[in-house]
Motif scaffolding. Structure first.
Motif, PDB file in Angstrom:
ATOM      1  N   ASN A  19      40.971  38.463  36.090  1.00  0.00           N
ATOM      2  CA  ASN A  19      39.906  39.382  36.475  1.00  0.00           C
ATOM      3  C   ASN A  19      38.795  39.368  35.436  1.00  0.00           C
ATOM      4  N   VAL A  20      37.640  39.843  35.850  1.00  0.00           N
ATOM      5  CA  VAL A  20      36.508  39.962  34.941  1.00  0.00           C
ATOM      6  C   VAL A  20      36.881  40.974  33.860  1.00  0.00           C
ATOM      7  N   ASP A  21      36.697  40.598  32.608  1.00  0.00           N
ATOM      8  CA  ASP A  21      37.035  41.479  31.488  1.00  0.00           C
ATOM      9  C   ASP A  21      35.909  42.487  31.286  1.00  0.00           C
ATOM     10  N   LYS A  22      36.169  43.703  31.763  1.00  0.00           N
ATOM     11  CA  LYS A  22      35.186  44.779  31.635  1.00  0.00           C
ATOM     12  C   LYS A  22      35.588  45.747  30.526  1.00  0.00           C
ATOM     13  N   GLY A  23      36.637  45.403  29.798  1.00  0.00           N
ATOM     14  CA  GLY A  23      37.110  46.250  28.704  1.00  0.00           C
ATOM     15  C   GLY A  23      38.025  47.353  29.191  1.00  0.00           C
ATOM     16  N   TYR A  24      39.298  47.256  28.860  1.00  0.00           N
ATOM     17  CA  TYR A  24      40.293  48.291  29.161  1.00  0.00           C
ATOM     18  C   TYR A  24      40.333  48.654  30.646  1.00  0.00           C
ATOM     19  N   VAL A  25      40.519  47.662  31.476  1.00  0.00           N
ATOM     20  CA  VAL A  25      40.583  47.866  32.919  1.00  0.00           C
ATOM     21  C   VAL A  25      41.939  48.458  33.290  1.00  0.00           C
ATOM     22  N   PHE A  26      41.908  49.627  33.928  1.00  0.00           N
ATOM     23  CA  PHE A  26      43.156  50.239  34.383  1.00  0.00           C
ATOM     24  C   PHE A  26      43.021  50.912  35.746  1.00  0.00           C
ATOM     25  N   LYS A  27      41.851  50.795  36.374  1.00  0.00           N
ATOM     26  CA  LYS A  27      41.620  51.370  37.704  1.00  0.00           C
ATOM     27  C   LYS A  27      41.265  50.255  38.678  1.00  0.00           C
ATOM     28  N   LYS A  28      41.760  50.392  39.921  1.00  0.00           N
ATOM     29  CA  LYS A  28      41.479  49.386  40.951  1.00  0.00           C
ATOM     30  C   LYS A  28      39.976  49.159  41.118  1.00  0.00           C
ATOM     31  N   LYS A  29      39.197  50.226  41.061  1.00  0.00           N
ATOM     32  CA  LYS A  29      37.753  50.104  41.316  1.00  0.00           C
ATOM     33  C   LYS A  29      37.061  49.243  40.252  1.00  0.00           C
ATOM     34  N   ASP A  30      37.678  49.109  39.089  1.00  0.00           N
ATOM     35  CA  ASP A  30      37.103  48.301  38.012  1.00  0.00           C
ATOM     36  C   ASP A  30      37.672  46.882  37.955  1.00  0.00           C
ATOM     37  N   PHE A  31      38.668  46.606  38.783  1.00  0.00           N
ATOM     38  CA  PHE A  31      39.369  45.322  38.756  1.00  0.00           C
ATOM     39  C   PHE A  31      38.673  44.358  39.708  1.00  0.00           C
ATOM     40  N   GLU A  32      38.080  43.310  39.159  1.00  0.00           N
ATOM     41  CA  GLU A  32      37.357  42.322  39.959  1.00  0.00           C
ATOM     42  C   GLU A  32      37.946  40.940  39.679  1.00  0.00           C
ATOM     43  N   PHE A  33      38.589  40.359  40.691  1.00  0.00           N
ATOM     44  CA  PHE A  33      39.183  39.030  40.529  1.00  0.00           C
ATOM     45  C   PHE A  33      38.090  38.006  40.250  1.00  0.00           C
ATOM     46  N   LEU A  34      38.377  37.072  39.346  1.00  0.00           N
ATOM     47  CA  LEU A  34      37.431  35.996  39.076  1.00  0.00           C
ATOM     48  C   LEU A  34      37.316  35.086  40.301  1.00  0.00           C
ATOM     49  N   PRO A  35      36.114  34.649  40.618  1.00  0.00           N
ATOM     50  CA  PRO A  35      35.951  33.715  41.737  1.00  0.00           C
ATOM     51  C   PRO A  35      36.754  32.438  41.499  1.00  0.00           C
ATOM     52  N   GLY A  36      37.530  32.045  42.492  1.00  0.00           N
ATOM     53  CA  GLY A  36      38.301  30.807  42.409  1.00  0.00           C
ATOM     54  C   GLY A  36      39.695  30.961  41.829  1.00  0.00           C
ATOM     55  N   ILE A  37      40.048  32.144  41.358  1.00  0.00           N
ATOM     56  CA  ILE A  37      41.349  32.311  40.687  1.00  0.00           C
ATOM     57  C   ILE A  37      42.518  32.145  41.659  1.00  0.00           C
ATOM     58  N   PHE A  38      42.383  32.662  42.886  1.00  0.00           N
ATOM     59  CA  PHE A  38      43.476  32.532  43.850  1.00  0.00           C
ATOM     60  C   PHE A  38      43.723  31.059  44.199  1.00  0.00           C
TER      61      PHE A  38
END
Length: 160
Positions: A19-38
Motif C-alpha cells: 500500500n501507499v505509505d501514508k505514515g502509520y496507516v491503521f484505518k481502511k479509509k487510509d489504506f490504498e493498494f499500490l497500482p499493479g500489486i495484485f
C-alpha cells in the motif's frame, strides 16, 4: 538444496510495498493498494509461492493505534487479497520500537519475522523472494538468507 517438503515463499513488506505509505496507516479509509500489486503477487501465487507479509508497526509502541486496530485492518487487507485470488498464509508484525520497548529480534532489518515463518512453514530461504521498499526490508531478507531480495520500485509503476 530444496527438498520435496520445503516450500518457496514470497515475503512482502506492507507500507510502501503493498500500500501507499501514508505514515502509520491503521484505518481502511487510509489504506490504498499500490497500482499493479495484485498482478505482481498473483504471478508468484501461480508459480507456487506461499505469500507472507512482514511489517514493522511501531505505531503500536508509539500509542498511535492499538494492536486491535492493526489486526482489524490486517483482516480486511487479507480479505481484499482473497477476493483477488491471493491467499496470504500469514501476516507477521513487529509492534516494537527499540527506544520505547527495548531491542527485539523482529524489527526489520532484524530477520526475526522471516525466520519465524521459515520455521513454521518449512520454507527454503534460498528459493524464496522478498519484496520491500526500504533498505531495512532488503537487509532483513538478506539477514534471513532469502535468495532474492527486490525493491518494489523496480517491479511496478511506483508513485508513492
Amino acid at each position: 538444496m530444496k527438498t520435496e517438503h520445503q516450500q518457496k515463499a514470497l515475503f512482502l513488506d506492507r507500507d510502501g510495498t503493498i500500500n501507499v505509505d501514508k505514515g502509520y496507516v491503521f484505518k481502511k479509509k487510509d489504506f490504498e493498494f499500490l497500482p499493479g500489486i495484485f498482478e505482481l503477487i498473483s504471478k508468484y501465487v501461480t508459480q507456487g509461492y506461499l505469500i507472507f507479509i512482514i511489517t514493522n508497526q511501531s505505531g503500536i509502541a508509539r500509542g498511535l493505534y492499538t494492536e486491535n486496530d492493526y489486526l482489524h485492518l490486517t483482516e480486511w487487507m487479507k480479505e481484499e487479497f482473497r477476493k483477488k485470488g491471493i491467499p496470504v498464509e500469514k501476516v507477521y508484525h513487529c509492534p516494537h520500537l527499540p527506544e520505547i520497548t527495548g531491542p527485539c529480534d523482529c524489527r526489520k532489518p532484524n530477520p526475526g519475522m522471516i525466520v519465524q515463518a521459515i520455521k513454521e512453514y518449512n520454507i527454503d530461504a534460498k528459493y524464496s523472494v522478498l519484496i520491500g521498499d526500504k533498505k531495512r526490508d532488503i537487509d532483513a531478507g538478506m539477514n534471513a538468507g532469502i535468495g532474492k531480495n527486490l525493491y518494489i520500485q523496480n517491479l511496478i509503476k511506483y508513485e508513492a
